[in-house]
Design a protein around this motif. Structure first.
Motif, PDB file in Angstrom:
ATOM      1  N   ARG A  93      46.046  58.603  33.071  1.00  0.00           N
ATOM      2  CA  ARG A  93      46.003  59.641  32.042  1.00  0.00           C
ATOM      3  C   ARG A  93      44.804  59.448  31.104  1.00  0.00           C
ATOM      4  NH1 ARG A  93      47.797  60.196  27.034  1.00  0.00           N
ATOM      5  NH2 ARG A  93      48.985  58.285  26.979  1.00  0.00           N
ATOM      6  N   GLU A  94      44.539  58.179  30.734  1.00  0.00           N
ATOM      7  CA  GLU A  94      43.424  57.900  29.828  1.00  0.00           C
ATOM      8  C   GLU A  94      42.178  57.425  30.574  1.00  0.00           C
ATOM      9  OE1 GLU A  94      44.496  55.604  26.364  1.00  0.00           O
ATOM     10  OE2 GLU A  94      46.531  56.418  26.420  1.00  0.00           O
ATOM     11  N   SER A  95      42.238  57.384  31.874  1.00  0.00           N
ATOM     12  CA  SER A  95      41.129  56.984  32.751  1.00  0.00           C
ATOM     13  C   SER A  95      40.546  55.627  32.335  1.00  0.00           C
ATOM     14  CB  SER A  95      40.045  58.060  32.773  1.00  0.00           C
ATOM     15  OG  SER A  95      39.163  57.827  33.859  1.00  0.00           O
ATOM     16  N   LYS A  96      41.433  54.626  32.372  1.00  0.00           N
ATOM     17  CA  LYS A  96      41.005  53.284  31.993  1.00  0.00           C
ATOM     18  C   LYS A  96      41.809  52.228  32.728  1.00  0.00           C
ATOM     19  CE  LYS A  96      44.051  52.829  27.968  1.00  0.00           C
ATOM     20  NZ  LYS A  96      44.101  52.677  26.507  1.00  0.00           N
ATOM     21  N   ILE A  97      41.233  51.048  32.742  1.00  0.00           N
ATOM     22  CA  ILE A  97      41.916  49.861  33.254  1.00  0.00           C
ATOM     23  C   ILE A  97      42.177  48.961  32.056  1.00  0.00           C
ATOM     24  CG2 ILE A  97      41.720  47.805  34.698  1.00  0.00           C
ATOM     25  CD1 ILE A  97      39.787  49.489  36.466  1.00  0.00           C
ATOM     26  N   VAL A  98      43.415  48.563  31.871  1.00  0.00           N
ATOM     27  CA  VAL A  98      43.782  47.650  30.794  1.00  0.00           C
ATOM     28  C   VAL A  98      43.894  46.253  31.399  1.00  0.00           C
ATOM     29  CG1 VAL A  98      45.506  47.069  29.046  1.00  0.00           C
ATOM     30  CG2 VAL A  98      44.982  49.472  29.541  1.00  0.00           C
ATOM     31  N   ILE A  99      43.211  45.311  30.782  1.00  0.00           N
ATOM     32  CA  ILE A  99      43.167  43.926  31.255  1.00  0.00           C
ATOM     33  C   ILE A  99      43.911  43.062  30.250  1.00  0.00           C
ATOM     34  CG2 ILE A  99      41.662  41.996  31.854  1.00  0.00           C
ATOM     35  CD1 ILE A  99      39.409  44.214  32.152  1.00  0.00           C
ATOM     36  N   ARG A 100      44.804  42.226  30.758  1.00  0.00           N
ATOM     37  CA  ARG A 100      45.556  41.316  29.889  1.00  0.00           C
ATOM     38  C   ARG A 100      45.438  39.906  30.448  1.00  0.00           C
ATOM     39  NH1 ARG A 100      50.519  38.946  28.779  1.00  0.00           N
ATOM     40  NH2 ARG A 100      51.186  39.183  26.618  1.00  0.00           N
ATOM     41  N   ALA A 101      45.193  38.942  29.570  1.00  0.00           N
ATOM     42  CA  ALA A 101      45.101  37.537  29.982  1.00  0.00           C
ATOM     43  C   ALA A 101      46.069  36.709  29.151  1.00  0.00           C
ATOM     44  CB  ALA A 101      43.685  37.011  29.785  1.00  0.00           C
ATOM     45  N   LEU A 124      33.629  42.778  32.110  1.00  0.00           N
ATOM     46  CA  LEU A 124      32.238  42.834  32.563  1.00  0.00           C
ATOM     47  C   LEU A 124      32.152  42.867  34.088  1.00  0.00           C
ATOM     48  CD1 LEU A 124      30.658  40.321  30.041  1.00  0.00           C
ATOM     49  CD2 LEU A 124      30.182  42.780  30.179  1.00  0.00           C
ATOM     50  N   THR A 125      33.057  42.175  34.744  1.00  0.00           N
ATOM     51  CA  THR A 125      33.079  42.177  36.210  1.00  0.00           C
ATOM     52  C   THR A 125      33.477  43.546  36.741  1.00  0.00           C
ATOM     53  OG1 THR A 125      33.566  39.818  36.225  1.00  0.00           O
ATOM     54  CG2 THR A 125      34.076  41.049  38.239  1.00  0.00           C
ATOM     55  N   VAL A 126      34.452  44.186  36.103  1.00  0.00           N
ATOM     56  CA  VAL A 126      34.811  45.555  36.491  1.00  0.00           C
ATOM     57  C   VAL A 126      33.581  46.447  36.368  1.00  0.00           C
ATOM     58  CG1 VAL A 126      36.175  47.595  35.857  1.00  0.00           C
ATOM     59  CG2 VAL A 126      37.272  45.339  35.950  1.00  0.00           C
ATOM     60  N   TYR A 127      32.875  46.329  35.249  1.00  0.00           N
ATOM     61  CA  TYR A 127      31.668  47.136  35.054  1.00  0.00           C
ATOM     62  C   TYR A 127      30.655  46.864  36.175  1.00  0.00           C
ATOM     63  CZ  TYR A 127      27.733  49.455  32.857  1.00  0.00           C
ATOM     64  OH  TYR A 127      26.683  50.298  32.610  1.00  0.00           O
ATOM     65  N   ASP A 128      30.402  45.601  36.437  1.00  0.00           N
ATOM     66  CA  ASP A 128      29.425  45.228  37.465  1.00  0.00           C
ATOM     67  C   ASP A 128      29.807  45.774  38.839  1.00  0.00           C
ATOM     68  OD1 ASP A 128      27.123  43.752  38.535  1.00  0.00           O
ATOM     69  OD2 ASP A 128      28.642  42.459  39.441  1.00  0.00           O
ATOM     70  N   MET A 129      31.071  45.686  39.173  1.00  0.00           N
ATOM     71  CA  MET A 129      31.537  46.137  40.482  1.00  0.00           C
ATOM     72  C   MET A 129      31.470  47.663  40.614  1.00  0.00           C
ATOM     73  SD  MET A 129      32.609  43.422  42.322  1.00  0.00           S
ATOM     74  CE  MET A 129      33.866  43.996  43.445  1.00  0.00           C
ATOM     75  N   CYS A 130      31.570  48.379  39.494  1.00  0.00           N
ATOM     76  CA  CYS A 130      31.641  49.844  39.522  1.00  0.00           C
ATOM     77  C   CYS A 130      30.326  50.540  39.176  1.00  0.00           C
ATOM     78  CB  CYS A 130      32.715  50.330  38.549  1.00  0.00           C
ATOM     79  SG  CYS A 130      34.383  49.823  38.965  1.00  0.00           S
TER      80      CYS A 130
END
Length: 158
Positions: A93-101, A124-130
């Motif tokens: 719905r919000e066109s995002k990936i939420v990352i939790r550690a 940053l890895t998500v950005y790099d991969m996409c």
């Protein structure tokens, strides 16, 4: 607010001495997000990007980053980490990936920086991969969700 502890009497940077602190169980959780175009999010969700499984790569990168936090952040203590876990949720719905550690240790200082570093590097890895599919992404909302253990006790973000 407590005074800043990373400065000596001359006002110069120092690493805080935690030698006298009690060894306690400590846990910290952090969260962040990567917003992207819906078609790129679908490629991530479907594992259809040419570079491979974006979230699998981001998971490993986040774990590696938590272990290296003290090498990246000057006053961060090297810690023996007991556990590191990352989770990802795709919010269509919000066109995002939420990352939790979540990072755990038994030690004399907390693991907030390790959890925040894990989220940051995973993002940053998500950005790099996409980025071959689209550079129109925004990394943000990186924050500490909670921490427990140590002299300052519990923290839960509001």
């Amino acid at each position: 607010m407590d005074k800043l502890t990373h400065f000596n009497a001359e006002g110069r940077a120092k690493m805080v001495d935690v030698g006298g602190k009690a060894v306690t169980s400590r846990v910290a959780a952090a969260e962040g997000e990567v917003r992207m175009e819906p078609d790129v999010l679908a490629l991530v969700r479907d594992r259809a990007l040419a570079k491979g499984d974006v979230l699998a790569a981001a998971q490993i990168a986040g774990i590696m980053a938590a272990k290296k936090a003290s090498e990246l952040i000057p006053m961060c203590h090297p810690l023996l980490l007991a556990g590191i876990d990352l989770s990802f949720s795709v919010n269509e719905r919000e066109s995002k990936i939420v990352i939790r550690a979540e990072v755990k240790t038994c030690g004399q200082t907390g693991v907030e920086m390790e959890a925040l570093t894990a989220v940051s590097v995973a993002a940053l890895t998500v950005y790099d991969m996409c980025k071959a599919a689209s550079k129109n992404m925004v990394i943000g909302e990186i924050r500490l969700l909670s921490k427990s253990g140590g002299k300052s006790g519990e923290y839960l973000s509001s």
